[in-house]
Scaffold this active site. Structure first.
Site, PDB file in Angstrom:
ATOM      1  N   VAL A  21      34.225  58.445 -10.221  1.00  0.00           N
ATOM      2  CA  VAL A  21      33.880  58.935  -8.927  1.00  0.00           C
ATOM      3  C   VAL A  21      34.702  59.815  -8.147  1.00  0.00           C
ATOM      4  CG1 VAL A  21      33.171  58.086  -6.809  1.00  0.00           C
ATOM      5  CG2 VAL A  21      32.578  56.900  -8.592  1.00  0.00           C
ATOM      6  N   ASP A  60      46.298  59.042  -7.965  1.00  0.00           N
ATOM      7  CA  ASP A  60      45.877  57.532  -8.788  1.00  0.00           C
ATOM      8  C   ASP A  60      47.339  56.983  -9.012  1.00  0.00           C
ATOM      9  OD1 ASP A  60      43.188  57.043 -10.486  1.00  0.00           O
ATOM     10  OD2 ASP A  60      44.937  55.993 -11.128  1.00  0.00           O
ATOM     11  N   ARG A  62      46.923  58.541 -16.469  1.00  0.00           N
ATOM     12  CA  ARG A  62      45.880  59.319 -16.006  1.00  0.00           C
ATOM     13  C   ARG A  62      46.276  60.470 -15.451  1.00  0.00           C
ATOM     14  NH1 ARG A  62      40.557  60.640 -16.504  1.00  0.00           N
ATOM     15  NH2 ARG A  62      39.622  60.639 -14.704  1.00  0.00           N
ATOM     16  N   THR A  79      35.641  48.360  -7.162  1.00  0.00           N
ATOM     17  CA  THR A  79      35.360  47.252  -6.289  1.00  0.00           C
ATOM     18  C   THR A  79      34.562  46.300  -7.453  1.00  0.00           C
ATOM     19  OG1 THR A  79      33.308  48.267  -5.634  1.00  0.00           O
ATOM     20  CG2 THR A  79      35.149  48.088  -4.083  1.00  0.00           C
ATOM     21  N   THR A 114      31.697  51.024  -3.475  1.00  0.00           N
ATOM     22  CA  THR A 114      30.865  50.128  -3.155  1.00  0.00           C
ATOM     23  C   THR A 114      31.141  49.185  -2.547  1.00  0.00           C
ATOM     24  OG1 THR A 114      29.384  51.225  -4.936  1.00  0.00           O
ATOM     25  CG2 THR A 114      28.573  49.079  -4.037  1.00  0.00           C
ATOM     26  N   CYS A 155      28.178  49.511 -11.650  1.00  0.00           N
ATOM     27  CA  CYS A 155      27.213  49.471 -10.589  1.00  0.00           C
ATOM     28  C   CYS A 155      26.131  48.508 -10.629  1.00  0.00           C
ATOM     29  CB  CYS A 155      26.683  50.703 -10.394  1.00  0.00           C
ATOM     30  SG  CYS A 155      28.060  52.203  -9.856  1.00  0.00           S
ATOM     31  N   ARG A 208      33.334  49.601 -19.119  1.00  0.00           N
ATOM     32  CA  ARG A 208      33.287  48.571 -18.121  1.00  0.00           C
ATOM     33  C   ARG A 208      31.853  47.751 -18.152  1.00  0.00           C
ATOM     34  NH1 ARG A 208      34.386  52.206 -12.963  1.00  0.00           N
ATOM     35  NH2 ARG A 208      33.002  53.540 -14.061  1.00  0.00           N
TER      36      ARG A 208
END
Length: 442
Positions: free
Chosen positions: A35, A53, A58, A103, A144, A284, A350
């Site tokens: 995102v 980050d 990364r 989240t 979210t 998600c 994930r």
């Protein structure tokens, strides 16, 4: 005096010049995953933008032009004026701080807000410098959450760490993320962005920020809570519809009826919703409904539809494993599993439900070899204890299962995988892409 980003651990990715007027607004994006990175790159085209980050590896990869998520290609990354850092202390004072951290849920399927709370503490430590410089910072959350988290949980953390007053010294906004990993059509610069703000003035500031980077326009939500709720029901709705498809797949399998044949006929009706059965994983759809059900339970309500859908989808891998076992007449064998990521053509592992399928087949006595054309082998072992076998196509199997239809597998075609089967072997297709060429499909 804040250090020059080019002289610190925050190093500009590309060498392009900032657009005129970019210094008038400064943005810090916290979290550079699926995102945050596309958002930060888009914002850097219009505003002075820093990407933060805490994963130093990364940041190092991005500074070499490599995005492990595959969302931003090397040329675009290297041409960007985005600055990167793993050190919050070198981030300059900003007008906007945007939170795009994960989240997840915990082992009991309850919201795990620790990462977003940590990000709030990090930003809280930055707000004083922004205010001292004469800025009126807005903290915008994209992660979210269930309605109320931004104002009731994150705001107090920001106040406690900064010593400032929310609604006077700094303000809040919420703009739900709508990134669909691997989707090159609905990108951040094309979609409608839902925006919200603590006050009408803040709402317009947030609308102006996002409106500058998307041709899809912005939708001004009535409140922060409304924007939070909109996001969480978007994914809950999809989850429930897919659960219905999974349930009828189980029903029709008892009738020796192909779900794909049924759907082909049903989709000819103009208002039939084109959902399909499958394993529902990812960050998600497989997670967000639990945020909404958690909040409902806090309010004394019984979210029966939401949890029923989740229950069906969470149990789907076990059901598929039993059906595959039955297709082999209960005889354990060697299985080649094609794909481990939660969806096709991306490296995202994930909440992979294919991992659940591998475990379920193992419990039934099958030996499972896993190949994935996109996943990172180190991450697969670290996350699930599943080794990825690169030369998996050099042996034969009792069963080959197309779990994730990566483009590489589709290009090879069903004939290639049939050649990997032992005599009497089974070619299974979880997505129905091989049609009649498969021996078993949902």
């Amino acid at each position: 005096m804040y250090p020059d980003l080019a002289q610190s651990s925050a190093i500009p990715v590309g060498q392009g010049a900032a657009l005129p007027g970019a210094l008038a607004q400064r943005v810090v994006v916290v979290g550079l995953g699926y995102v945050g990175l596309p958002l930060a790159v888009a914002l850097a085209g219009r505003f002075e933008t820093v990407g933060l980050d805490i994963d130093a590896r990364r940041i190092a990869e991005l500074n070499t032009g490599h995005d492990r998520t595959g969302e931003i290609d090397r040329d675009r990354l290297e041409a960007s004026t985005l600055a990167l850092t793993a050190d919050p202390q070198v981030c300059p004072p900003a007008d906007f701080y945007i939170v795009t951290v994960p989240t997840p849920i915990d082992g009991a399927n309850r919201p795990d807000l620790r990462i977003v709370e940590a990000a709030s503490r990090t930003i809280g430590a930055m707000l004083g410098a922004a205010v001292a410089e004469g800025r009126v910072p807005v903290v915008v959350y994209e992660s979210t959450v269930y309605p109320g988290v931004t104002e009731d949980i994150c705001a107090p953390i920001l106040e406690q760490v900064s010593g400032l007053v929310c609604g006077r010294d700094f303000f809040l906004g919420y703009s739900p993320e709508r990134i669909n990993p691997g989707d090159r059509e609905h990108t951040i610069d094309k979609i409608t962005k839902v925006v919200s703000g603590q006050t009408p003035e803040v709402l317009e500031r947030v609308a102006h920020l996002y409106g500058a980077i998307t041709s899809g326009g912005v939708f001004r939500a009535a409140s922060i809570k409304a924007a939070e709720a909109a996001k969480v029901i978007e994914n809950a709705q999809r989850d429930i519809n897919i659960a219905f498809m999974n349930e009828i797949s189980q029903i029709f399998s008892k009738m020796d009826l192909s779900i794909w044949d049924v759907l082909a006929a049903a989709r000819t009706k103009w208002n039939f919703l084109p959902f399909a059965p499958g394993l529902v994983g990812g960050h998600c759809i497989g997670v967000d409904p639990y945020y909404l059900s958690h909040r409902a339970e806090q309010l004394g309500l019984d979210p029966r539809v939401i949890l029923s859908g989740r229950g069906i989808n969470d149990s789907m891998a076990g059901w598929v494993a039993k059906e595959l076992h039955t297709a082999r007449k209960g005889k354990p064998g060697n299985v080649l599993m094609l794909g481990l990521t939660f969806k096709e053509n991306i490296p995202d592992l994930r909440n992979s439900k294919v991992a659940d399928l591998v475990s379920a087949l193992g419990r039934l006595g099958h030996g499972v070899t896993v190949h994935d054309a996109h996943a990172d082998a180190h991450e697969a072992v670290e996350e699930y204890g599943i080794p990825l076998v690169e030369d998996a196509f050099k042996r034969k199997y009792d069963m080959v299962v197309l779990a994730v239809p990566h483009r590489e597998y589709l290009a090879l075609g069903p004939g290639h995988f049939r050649a990997l089967l032992k005599k009497g072997g089974t070619l299974a297709d979880l997505k129905g892409v091989f049609g009649q060429a498969a021996d078993w499909s949902l």
